[in-house]
Write an enzyme that holds these catalytic residues in place. Structure first.
Site, PDB file in Angstrom:
ATOM      1  N   GLU A  80     -19.147   8.298  21.888  1.00 38.21           N
ATOM      2  CA  GLU A  80     -19.068   7.417  23.065  1.00 38.21           C
ATOM      3  C   GLU A  80     -19.061   8.202  24.362  1.00 38.21           C
ATOM      4  O   GLU A  80     -18.809   9.391  24.387  1.00 38.21           O
ATOM      5  CB  GLU A  80     -17.801   6.575  22.999  1.00 38.21           C
ATOM      6  CG  GLU A  80     -16.541   7.308  22.559  1.00 38.21           C
ATOM      7  CD  GLU A  80     -16.181   8.553  23.319  1.00 38.21           C
ATOM      8  OE1 GLU A  80     -16.133   8.482  24.581  1.00 38.21           O
ATOM      9  OE2 GLU A  80     -15.936   9.615  22.681  1.00 38.21           O
TER      10      GLU A  80
ATOM     11  N   GLU B  62     -18.054  12.091  22.942  1.00 36.77           N
ATOM     12  CA  GLU B  62     -19.514  11.965  22.704  1.00 36.77           C
ATOM     13  C   GLU B  62     -19.843  11.881  21.216  1.00 36.77           C
ATOM     14  O   GLU B  62     -20.991  11.685  20.848  1.00 36.77           O
ATOM     15  CB  GLU B  62     -20.310  13.154  23.292  1.00 36.77           C
ATOM     16  CG  GLU B  62     -20.103  13.386  24.768  1.00 36.77           C
ATOM     17  CD  GLU B  62     -20.842  14.616  25.288  1.00 36.77           C
ATOM     18  OE1 GLU B  62     -21.591  15.255  24.524  1.00 36.77           O
ATOM     19  OE2 GLU B  62     -20.651  14.952  26.472  1.00 36.77           O
TER      20      GLU B  62
END
Lengths: 337, 337
Positions: free
Chosen positions: A161, A304
């Site tokens: 994310e 991420e």
């Protein structure tokens, strides 16, 4: 999980040219992959990593070390291949899918999956982050994205994310889902200072007081103190599990998504694979809640999905072991008993 | 180590699009690779894994769960690509070099490097495992093998071994090199039982009594209680370090080789990279003695260099990070200060 196939997989592992059990957790992963896929020889050769990006209204409380526009800037960095997750995914041989599920600004890009549910959540410190309908939409986006990847042949999915402010939301989810105190949960995120940490705890306490998320209702928690990218990742997990495809969880935020998915459908955790243990103090508590143990502890705290992507090599290695090693009899090796 | 280049590498890492330090140990590895190679942007794209195979006369004391001929049988398994290390090396994109440095039987194979120094060591429980000259020869074999690989462009070397009985020899090296008791060091190897463990401790105690290896003389320890494949791996470490190429150590036996190499040339440890923590109780003590921390803890105890090969992906990932990520200014990302 296909328990019969798991027993067969363990039997096969014990017949391979190595002392029984000597590959430790790799053998456990191979058995789990057999149980998930229902295949004695599970394949991990088509890896996809999904990065869900969304913004958080709570950043107006000053809970993050970076300004909100960094979410947008980092999405462009992903699209240009310059972020850590791009470099690590390439090393692991995984394709990356970038999804705008709720960034506050408009973003355009050839390879961007534009699935915006809302232009960032509302400030969870003063009211719900989103409506129950918006929370459902975020789950649906995740399910649809992962179903498309599975149609393309994906047999291992990573979750990651981007969203400035999302450790605040994730810590609120964790606080609602467990008996832990905010002292045990809340960390420095991308790098706030001590004063920032105290403020972050106060904001989360206020959010819980104002919203009263219901501990047994995953959708209620997601709507009131969650985030769009968190709902998206939870949807990816639910969708992958429904299709018997393993999903790797990453750090605190992906872990918070796993808690939401688990509240919606407890069986989902059988289809989740752990990755690294993050520096964020709440993260290990999520693994405990899901009865998982991290594979890596590299003192990372980037997000991420960098930890998930790094772990893909280990999961692929586990699958290759049960697929590719010779048995004792094939190799003509003497076994005493 | 090139300290100036290490400082430059850290500076570059801090300019990349991530919170400073957020990739944890991957950043530490990238800095070390810069220091070893002298390059700001170290390359890890030509990986070789060396498996040294040798036999141990001490097996006649009954210290192993497998008979001696398994060393030969496993070498053929390596040559046929059926062992765990073959499968894991392929996943990591590494070539495997198999060296017969001292197997008790004759072995032939197209891809085998035949560098036999001796047909297995002598029984270290009743006298020295080999002469000082043979120990020197084993080191030379390792140096020559790694120099050939480096000429072929190798920029990352893994070390592994095969040799029934070699946890006994390795535990004797560790006992000589540290203040630890045999209780703290000696483990179950490939799978002996409790009675076997007691016997193994007695045999090692007897070997130390009979041979009196000299604590500050690496060559003396290697000759008296070591093994040919252990000398070979120590030679690989010394040779790689001399050419500024990083070497990954594996489990207990490769770690014992690192202790020998370190006694011969203390600077070698700057060029060693850790891999996994083995189940063998003595292994973590080796990391402590070399001031290294394992990257993986997957409860493995197989040998062959399986942990070293698994870690190659992490080392390559670290190199790729410093080579491939965009800086904040390249990506146009807002940095508050």
């Amino acid at each position: 999980l296909n328990r019969a196939q798991m027993r067969q997989a363990q039997k096969r592992l014990d017949s391979l040219t190595k002392p029984p059990g000597s590959l430790g957790k790799l053998e456990e992963i191979a058995v789990q992959l057999a149980g998930i896929s229902g295949e004695l020889l599970p394949q991990v050769d088509n890896k996809y990593h999904v990065v869900m990006a969304g913004d958080h209204g709570v950043v107006e409380e000053g809970v993050s070390a970076f300004p909100q526009q960094v979410t947008t800037q980092m999405v462009y960095n992903f699209l240009n291949g310059g972020a850590a997750v791009n470099v690590l995914a390439e090393q692991a041989g995984a394709e990356v899918a970038i999804v705008d599920i709720g960034v506050a600004q408009e973003i355009e890009g050839e390879n961007l999956l534009n699935r915006k549910v809302k232009y960032g959540t509302d400030n969870l410190a003063v009211g719900p982050a989103m409506t129950r309908e918006e929370a459902i939409s975020s789950l649906e986006v995740g399910i649809e994205v992962v179903e498309d990847l599975i149609k393309q042949g994906a047999n291992l999915i990573g979750t990651g994310e981007m969203g400035i402010g999302n450790t605040t939301s994730s810590s609120a989810i964790l606080a609602t889902s467990t008996d832990l105190s905010l002292e045990q949960i809340v960390g420095y995120g991308t790098g706030i200072d001590e004063a920032g940490l105290e403020k972050k705890k106060k904001v989360i306490a206020q959010a819980l007081e104002v919203n009263q998320p219901q501990v047994n209702d995953g959708l209620d928690i997601l709507a009131k103190v969650g985030g769009l990218e968190i709902g998206g990742m939870a949807g990816v997990m639910l969708g992958a599990a429904a299709h018997r495809v393993p999903v790797i969880i990453d750090g605190l935020i992906s872990g918070a998504a796993a808690l939401i998915a688990h509240k919606i459908e407890p069986q989902v955790s059988n289809y989740l694979l752990p990755s690294h243990q993050s520096v964020e103090p709440g993260h290990i508590k999520i693994y405990e809640a899901l009865d998982l143990e991290p594979l890596l502890d590299l003192e990372m705290r980037l997000g991420e999905g960098t930890g998930a992507v790094l772990s893909m090599n280990l999961v692929e290695a586990a699958a290759n072991i049960i697929n590719g090693m010779a048995t004792f009899s094939e190799a003509g090796i003497t076994v005493e008993d």
